[in-house]
Design an enzyme around this catalytic site. Structure first.
Site, PDB file in Angstrom:
ATOM      1  N   LYS A 198       0.867  -1.182   0.000  1.00 52.34           N
ATOM      2  CA  LYS A 198       0.000   0.000   0.000  1.00 52.34           C
ATOM      3  C   LYS A 198       0.897   1.223   0.000  1.00 52.34           C
ATOM      4  CE  LYS A 198      -4.526   0.880   0.434  1.00 52.34           C
ATOM      5  NZ  LYS A 198      -5.640   0.005   0.117  1.00 52.34           N
ATOM      6  N   THR A 249     -15.285  -2.376  -6.860  1.00 51.28           N
ATOM      7  CA  THR A 249     -15.304  -2.566  -5.403  1.00 51.28           C
ATOM      8  C   THR A 249     -16.751  -2.542  -4.910  1.00 51.28           C
ATOM      9  OG1 THR A 249     -13.162  -1.489  -5.357  1.00 51.28           O
ATOM     10  CG2 THR A 249     -14.241  -1.816  -3.233  1.00 51.28           C
TER      11      THR A 249
HETATM   12  N1  LIG Z   1     -11.416   2.510  -4.582  1.00 54.96           N
HETATM   13  C1  LIG Z   1     -11.261   1.198  -4.469  1.00 54.96           C
HETATM   14  O1  LIG Z   1     -11.247   0.458  -5.474  1.00 54.96           O
HETATM   15  C2  LIG Z   1     -11.108   0.558  -3.138  1.00 54.96           C
HETATM   16  C3  LIG Z   1     -11.277   1.276  -1.973  1.00 54.96           C
HETATM   17  N2  LIG Z   1     -11.239   0.627  -0.784  1.00 54.96           N
HETATM   18  C4  LIG Z   1     -11.416   1.380   0.464  1.00 54.96           C
HETATM   19  O2  LIG Z   1     -12.712   1.963   0.498  1.00 54.96           O
HETATM   20  C5  LIG Z   1     -12.674   3.187   1.235  1.00 54.96           C
HETATM   21  C6  LIG Z   1     -13.230   4.310   0.381  1.00 54.96           C
HETATM   22  O3  LIG Z   1     -12.440   4.417  -0.795  1.00 54.96           O
HETATM   23  P1  LIG Z   1     -12.943   5.281  -2.050  1.00 54.96           P
HETATM   24  O4  LIG Z   1     -14.407   5.184  -2.182  1.00 54.96           O
HETATM   25  O5  LIG Z   1     -12.073   4.869  -3.177  1.00 54.96           O
HETATM   26  O6  LIG Z   1     -12.532   6.723  -1.565  1.00 54.96           O
HETATM   27  P2  LIG Z   1     -13.149   8.127  -2.040  1.00 54.96           P
HETATM   28  O7  LIG Z   1     -12.102   9.119  -1.729  1.00 54.96           O
HETATM   29  O8  LIG Z   1     -13.648   8.022  -3.439  1.00 54.96           O
HETATM   30  O9  LIG Z   1     -14.430   8.318  -1.088  1.00 54.96           O
HETATM   31  C7  LIG Z   1     -14.354   8.443   0.321  1.00 54.96           C
HETATM   32  C8  LIG Z   1     -15.717   8.923   0.806  1.00 54.96           C
HETATM   33  O10 LIG Z   1     -15.745   8.911   2.233  1.00 54.96           O
HETATM   34  C9  LIG Z   1     -16.294  10.161   2.678  1.00 54.96           C
HETATM   35  N3  LIG Z   1     -15.842  10.414   4.044  1.00 54.96           N
HETATM   36  C10 LIG Z   1     -14.591  10.636   4.492  1.00 54.96           C
HETATM   37  N4  LIG Z   1     -14.619  10.861   5.829  1.00 54.96           N
HETATM   38  C11 LIG Z   1     -15.914  10.762   6.217  1.00 54.96           C
HETATM   39  C12 LIG Z   1     -16.603  10.887   7.455  1.00 54.96           C
HETATM   40  N5  LIG Z   1     -15.930  11.158   8.563  1.00 54.96           N
HETATM   41  N6  LIG Z   1     -17.958  10.712   7.471  1.00 54.96           N
HETATM   42  C13 LIG Z   1     -18.633  10.401   6.340  1.00 54.96           C
HETATM   43  N7  LIG Z   1     -18.034  10.269   5.133  1.00 54.96           N
HETATM   44  C14 LIG Z   1     -16.700  10.455   5.079  1.00 54.96           C
HETATM   45  C15 LIG Z   1     -15.820  11.170   1.644  1.00 54.96           C
HETATM   46  O11 LIG Z   1     -16.592  12.368   1.672  1.00 54.96           O
HETATM   47  C16 LIG Z   1     -16.058  10.363   0.369  1.00 54.96           C
HETATM   48  O12 LIG Z   1     -17.419  10.428  -0.004  1.00 54.96           O
HETATM   49  C17 LIG Z   1     -11.210   3.362   1.670  1.00 54.96           C
HETATM   50  O13 LIG Z   1     -11.033   2.792   2.945  1.00 54.96           O
HETATM   51  C18 LIG Z   1     -10.451   2.530   0.640  1.00 54.96           C
HETATM   52  O14 LIG Z   1      -9.196   2.106   1.124  1.00 54.96           O
HETATM   53  C19 LIG Z   1     -11.073  -0.720  -0.679  1.00 54.96           C
HETATM   54  C20 LIG Z   1     -10.915  -1.482  -1.807  1.00 54.96           C
HETATM   55  C21 LIG Z   1     -10.808  -0.898  -3.118  1.00 54.96           C
HETATM   56  O1  LIG Z   2      -6.931  -2.579  -6.936  1.00 54.41           O
HETATM   57  C1  LIG Z   2      -5.924  -2.752  -6.272  1.00 54.41           C
HETATM   58  O2  LIG Z   2      -4.908  -3.245  -6.711  1.00 54.41           O
HETATM   59  C2  LIG Z   2      -5.836  -2.377  -4.814  1.00 54.41           C
HETATM   60  C3  LIG Z   2      -7.103  -1.913  -4.207  1.00 54.41           C
HETATM   61  C4  LIG Z   2      -6.846  -1.559  -2.781  1.00 54.41           C
HETATM   62  O3  LIG Z   2      -5.991  -0.748  -2.480  1.00 54.41           O
HETATM   63  C5  LIG Z   2      -7.607  -2.218  -1.745  1.00 54.41           C
HETATM   64  O4  LIG Z   2      -8.230  -3.261  -2.003  1.00 54.41           O
HETATM   65  O5  LIG Z   2      -7.595  -1.719  -0.616  1.00 54.41           O
END
Ligand SMILES: NC(=O)C1=CN([C@@H]2O[C@H](COP(=O)(O)OP(=O)(O)OC[C@H]3O[C@@H](n4cnc5c(N)ncnc54)[C@H](O)[C@@H]3O)[C@@H](O)[C@H]2O)C=CC1
Ligand SMILES: O=C(O)CCC(=O)C(=O)O
Length: 407
Positions: A102, A185
């Site tokens: 990561k 995801t």
């Molecule tokens: N993008 C991906 O493909 C993957 C993401 N993840 C995990 O999923 C989670 C979200 O990732 P993404 O959606 O990509 O990020 P993103 O940056 O697109 O979205 C994050 C969201 O959380 C909200 N947020 C942040 N703090 C908050 C709070 N205190 N209260 C309410 N909402 C809050 C933000 O406003 C935003 O809507 C992270 O933990 C990431 O590591 C896990 C696997 C894959």
């Molecule tokens: O798509 C990837 O390779 C990694 C996604 C990721 O960072 C996660 O699953 O938390």
């Protein structure tokens, strides 16, 4: 307890259940490599600013290390270490041929212009290009990064090593990205939730859902739940939350949040509220922390950890005592890295798949992952989190021993 202590505690509990010997346990826990770099860039106003970037490569016993790059002000070495370790167990739970890594940069992406973000990403890539690669370590997007970030990383890396589309995943489709990766995801979360609900003789269409976090993962999860007949009754993001006990019109909400960049802009049109937990729902957590002070008020029957490490261990304990079923992160959100794996395979083959094939394969992997975790729960008489940890740790331990690395 910080994220690294909590993740390591779960690992140690799994190692005990599996009866791993202490030398093997120690070698599985210690990261392979920790990289820290200073990234200095000119701002648009000509001043110089420096940000600290990290890449932790945790384990490569099962294949190249894999994991996202996060841009967030709270990125620090402990958190990146924990997230890298979680990736090792997650790729093993998903049964894809990868290890875990990561990375991240401690910055507030919303306060940087597009050209500043591009400069920062390119400098970060220059500093780590010798330590990543198609068969060593393959980054992807995470919080605060997206397909454009991956396009800049690919371009910068290719200046040193020649055109290498498989060095990052989560790219734009025009640059070799996979159909379906953007939604993957959220879609994986849907498939895992379907498998869990099926076990409890329920289905998506009969349930009410609360979604915390409305970025990539949360918004896709909301959209897919809506399309499958589920009722989304509340949504929150960093700026606030909205509720509608009759069900939110998710497509309209998405249109508004894309146009206005978040939920807050809806104030006055839909009731804005503090995050509330009183519904009997399935709750999707795709933000950063489900803290102990919130755990007591939660009445949801199921919590789906769409984010990485969203539940503080103390909250976890309270929720377990209340009988809340938690679908753990390393299973629930593994759809993203699974479709990243499909993207990498397509790039190496030089042959792109239709979206339908991507989604069908994803469903198979998520359903198998759930089944394998349940088998571990039965073998070790444990909850879903420990079922997932024992599954992941056992697969990595077996590969480590087979490669003769345990001593
Ligand atoms: N993008 C991906 O493909 C993957 C993401 N993840 C995990 O999923 C989670 C979200 O990732 P993404 O959606 O990509 O990020 P993103 O940056 O697109 O979205 C994050 C969201 O959380 C909200 N947020 C942040 N703090 C908050 C709070 N205190 N209260 C309410 N909402 C809050 C933000 O406003 C935003 O809507 C992270 O933990 C990431 O590591 C896990 C696997 C894959
Ligand atoms: O798509 C990837 O390779 C990694 C996604 C990721 O960072 C996660 O699953 O938390």
């Amino acid at each position: 307890m910080n994220a690294l202590a909590a993740t390591s505690r779960n690992f140690k509990q799994a190692a005990r259940l599996l009866g791993l010997d202490s030398k093997l346990e120690k070698s599985l826990l210690i990261p392979f490599r920790e990289i820290k770099v200073e990234c200095t860039i000119p701002k648009d106003d000509g001043s110089l600013v420096s940000y600290v970037g990290f890449r932790v490569q945790h384990d490569n016993a099962r294949g190249p290390m894999k994991g996202g790059i996060r841009y967030h002000p709270e990125v620090d070495p402990d958190e990146v270490n924990a997230l890298a370790q979680l990736m090792t167990w997650k790729t093993a739970v998903a049964n894809i041929p990868y290890g875990g890594a990561k990375g991240g940069i401690g910055c507030a992406p919303g306060e940087l212009s597009i050209s500043e973000l591009e400069r920062l990403t390119r400098v970060f890539t220059q500093k780590i290009h010798d330590l990543i690669g198609t068969h060593t370590d393959v980054p992807a997007p995470d919080m605060g990064t997206n397909s454009q970030t991956m396009a800049w990383m690919l371009d910068e890396y290719s200046k040193f090593h020649g055109y290498s589309p498989a060095v990052v995943t989560g790219k734009p489709v025009d640059l070799g990205g996979s159909q379906g990766r953007d939604a993957a995801t959220g879609r994986g979360v849907l498939f895992a939730t379907e498998a869990l609900l099926r076990e409890h003789r329920k289905s998506i269409s009969g349930q009410r859902f609360v979604i915390q976090g409305f970025g990539n993962v949360g918004s896709w999860a909301a959209q897919l739940i809506y399309e499958n007949g589920g009722k989304v009754v509340a949504v929150s993001d960093i700026s606030g939350a909205i509720k509608n006990s009759k069900g939110i019109d998710v497509p309209s909400l998405l249109k508004h949040t894309i146009e206005k960049r978040g939920l807050k802009a809806l104030m006055g049109q839909i009731q804005l509220m503090q995050i509330q937990y009183w519904w009997k729902t399935v709750m999707f957590s795709s933000l950063r922390h489900l803290a102990v002070e919130n755990a007591n008020g939660i009445r949801a029957k199921f919590i789906i950890e769409a984010a990485n490490h969203p539940t503080d261990p103390e909250a976890d304990e309270i929720l377990s005592k209340k009988g809340v079923v938690i679908l753990p992160d390393i299973l629930a959100n593994s759809g993203g890295v699974t479709v990243s794996y499909f993207e990498w395979v397509q790039n190496i083959q030089g042959f792109m798949w239709e979206e339908e094939k991507v989604n069908n394969e994803l469903k198979t992997y998520m359903t198998n992952g759930f089944k394998d975790v349940k088998e571990m729960c039965q073998t070790h008489n444990c909850d879903l989190r420990m079922g997932a940890f024992t599954l992941g740790v056992n697969r990595v331990a077996r590969a480590t021993v087979l490669r003769g690395w345990e001593a």
